[in-house]
Design a protein around this motif. Structure first.
Motif, PDB file in Angstrom:
ATOM      1  N   ARG A  12      86.799 -16.272 -22.361  1.00 15.82           N
ATOM      2  CA  ARG A  12      87.374 -15.494 -23.360  1.00 15.82           C
ATOM      3  C   ARG A  12      86.997 -16.368 -24.809  1.00 15.82           C
ATOM      4  NH1 ARG A  12      92.062 -15.064 -21.830  1.00 15.82           N
ATOM      5  NH2 ARG A  12      91.716 -12.820 -21.060  1.00 15.82           N
ATOM      6  N   THR A  15      83.404 -15.441 -25.999  1.00 15.93           N
ATOM      7  CA  THR A  15      82.893 -14.489 -26.118  1.00 15.93           C
ATOM      8  C   THR A  15      83.661 -13.612 -27.175  1.00 15.93           C
ATOM      9  OG1 THR A  15      82.246 -14.382 -23.443  1.00 15.93           O
ATOM     10  CG2 THR A  15      82.559 -12.283 -24.505  1.00 15.93           C
ATOM     11  N   LEU A  45      87.476  -7.989 -21.212  1.00 15.75           N
ATOM     12  CA  LEU A  45      87.951  -9.366 -21.252  1.00 15.75           C
ATOM     13  C   LEU A  45      89.400  -9.466 -21.340  1.00 15.75           C
ATOM     14  CD1 LEU A  45      86.472 -11.655 -22.123  1.00 15.75           C
ATOM     15  CD2 LEU A  45      86.875 -11.302 -24.613  1.00 15.75           C
ATOM     16  N   LEU A 275      79.870 -10.467 -17.906  1.00 16.51           N
ATOM     17  CA  LEU A 275      80.265  -9.894 -19.409  1.00 16.51           C
ATOM     18  C   LEU A 275      79.460 -10.461 -20.506  1.00 16.51           C
ATOM     19  CD1 LEU A 275      82.682  -9.175 -21.035  1.00 16.51           C
ATOM     20  CD2 LEU A 275      83.367 -11.683 -21.153  1.00 16.51           C
TER      21      LEU A 275
END
Length: 557
Positions: A12, A15, A45, A275
């Motif tokens: 996290r 990103t 996310l 991701l």
């Protein structure tokens, strides 16, 4: 379930700022077309980092049978017709069971023997129960802990029931297994699905199902064909696995086990890679739009207006597309009722009439009483019988009514593709930039089934004069009269059924048209915003492109 906090936070931290930057840029430059992708990444996310292993493909590719084989028990329904109607997710749980989540966020815990009542087309036609997703937990999936095996409705139909169905759900995909039946060739639809999936996940695997239909030599030939076709069309190599639920299952299964086990054991790294792939795809799309903005910002006001006219020419404008899509919708809607009526008339009118004649001949001798009682019993029988027959026709034959809806969907999708290609061609010709292709999936919510209503056959009730009519003399003529009414009643109810379905289908065609125009409006608004008023933003646009390209380099896969 393993603790996920140690996985989510490191992902996290780097990103989320990138996503926030992209969202800010899109808002600043009016790039509406990427809003769906941004929200999908943020939603992913925010969730626990399960890796969703989605089984996708055309209907009847053997997806549910394959999953039943993998999990070792027949949890998912299979059949001779397309079965799965909602997204179904299978994962490890300490106790065996399932949770149904409805569209209104209600949840219900059920046993495995109840699952098919919520996910199968037969038990939940067109998702009448408004199920969003069904999550199944199985203790023996501990081997794949951290993964979620996802069964999806087949893609051979144009229908996407409600929300998270097949292509609409693609942004959630972590790893994709594309099932292709050995009795079908690699189709354009399969290629389009695989191409679309590469935007969402770095891991796409082809699964050739029902290989027991092929000899070993034929299996090798098909695999070579798949690999060469995908290399030519998509410039990439994809793993191809073979599978059969009938013969040598354990032999085929071990290769898949190895792949899934590696995915489970390296879940944190794999989730981060997935991701990162999604964010890189989104970043590339953003850069593509910003390059249009930069190119136009370097022009004078006069030149910029000229560029705008060249790109958004007379063939690329909202009014023209609205007129074209409205014409497609109107032509399809005009044919809806005749198509349904002809099918019902040629296929069901005579058999249904004969069926009612026979049933009435068996029932009527048992009716006793005067004319009033006889007529009431006849009307009750008609109401019960016709309601049942029309309801059965509506539920079992409705897919034959959808020809004009499918035609409208094909026409609108084709028109949208031509519009997008023309717009991209104009941008490339005028600015020398090849825009990143963005998927426009025109999806259909299947029309709801109409409420079946009985139409009374009599304008005037002779039975009101029952006391003047001796039944010992006139019963036979009245029975004959009741029989003669059957063809007219069948015709009237088939016509009414066609009308009821016409209303629902044509409403859905209008929704298709409006959905397509929404894409056109967003795209034209985005391009217009990028082509207008950019003279003072050359430096900032150039800087932003440079920063996003650096981000791509820093997040290399």
């Amino acid at each position: 379930m393993n603790d996920t906090s140690g996985i989510a936070d490191p992902i996290r931290r780097p990103t989320l700022p990138i996503l926030n930057t992209i969202q800010r840029v899109c808002e600043e430059y009016g790039i509406l077309s990427l809003s769906r992708q941004i929200e999908a990444c943020k939603d992913l996310l925010a969730k626990d980092p399960f890796i969703d292993v989605a089984i996708l493909g055309q209907f009847k590719a053997g997806k549910s049978s394959f999953l039943n084989s993998i999990i070792g028990q027949p949890v998912l329904p299979v059949g001779a017709i397309p079965v799965t109607t909602v997204i179904t997710r299978l994962s490890y749980g300490q106790t065996e069971g399932a949770t149904v989540t409805f569209l209104d966020n209600r949840r219900s815990r059920i046993g495995l023997d109840e699952v098919e009542f919520f996910i199968s087309e037969a038990r939940n036609p067109a998702n009448e129960k408004n199920v969003e997703v069904v999550d199944i937990e199985l203790p023996h999936l501990k081997y794949y802990e951290g993964l979620r095996l996802v069964d999806t409705p087949g893609l051979g139909s144009v229908f996407k029931y409600n929300t998270e169905i097949s292509q609409e759900w693609l942004p959630e995909v972590g790893m994709a297994i594309v099932a292709i039946s050995a009795d079908r060739p690699l189709s354009e639809n399969d290629l389009a699905l695989i191409r679309n999936l590469t935007e969402h996940t770095p891991r796409v695997v082809l699964l050739l199902t029902k290989v027991d239909l092929l000899s070993p030599d034929q299996q090798e030939e098909v695999v070579r064909f798949f690999k060469s076709t995908l290399k030519r069309e998509l410039s990439r190599d994809f793993p191809v696995l073979l599978y059969s639920v009938l013969t040598e299952t354990e032999f085929y299964k071990r290769f898949l086990d190895q792949m899934l086990l590696a995915l489970s054991r390296n879940r944190g790294n794999e989730f981060e890679s997935i991701l990162r792939h999604k964010v890189r795809s989104l970043t590339r799309n953003t850069i593509s739009y910003l390059e249009i903005a930069l190119k136009t910002s370097l022009q004078s006001d006069e030149d910029r207006d000229a560029l705008k006219k060249l790109i958004l020419d007379e063939k690329v404008n909202y009014d023209l597309m609205q007129s074209e899509l409205s014409l497609i919708a109107r032509d399809s809607k005009q044919q809806t009722r005749p198509v349904i009526a002809e099918y019902l008339d040629t296929t069901h009118r005579v058999p249904l009439t004969k069926k009612l004649f026979k049933a009435l001949s068996e029932e009527m001798p048992q009716w006793k009483g005067n004319l009033w009682k006889l007529t009431r019993r006849y009307e009750e029988w008609l109401m019960e019988t016709m309601t049942k027959e029309m309801d059965s026709l509506s539920k079992t034959e409705y897919k034959h009514f959808l020809g004009t809806l499918k035609k409208a969907h094909a026409g609108i999708s084709r028109s949208m593709m031509l519009f997008r290609n023309l717009l991209d061609k104009n941008i490339q010709k005028v600015l020398g930039i090849t825009p990143t292709s963005i998927e426009w999936n025109i999806t259909v919510t299947e029309p709801s089934h109409p409420d079946i209503a009985f139409v009374h056959p009599f304008d005037f009730h002779f039975d009101l004069l029952w006391f003047l009519i001796p039944m010992c003399i006139f019963r036979k003529p009245f029975e004959s009269h009741f029989r003669k009414l059957i063809p007219k009643i069948v015709e009237a109810h088939l016509s009414r059924l066609a009308y009821q379905w016409e209303i629902r289908i044509n409403k859905t065609i209008d929704e298709l048209r409006d959905q397509a125009m929404g894409y056109v409006k967003d795209e034209l608004a985005t391009i217009d915003a990028l082509l207008s008023g950019m003279q003072s933003r050359t430096g900032s646009t150039s800087t932003m492109i440079k920063e996003l390209k650096q981000t791509l380099d820093q997040t290399a896969e």
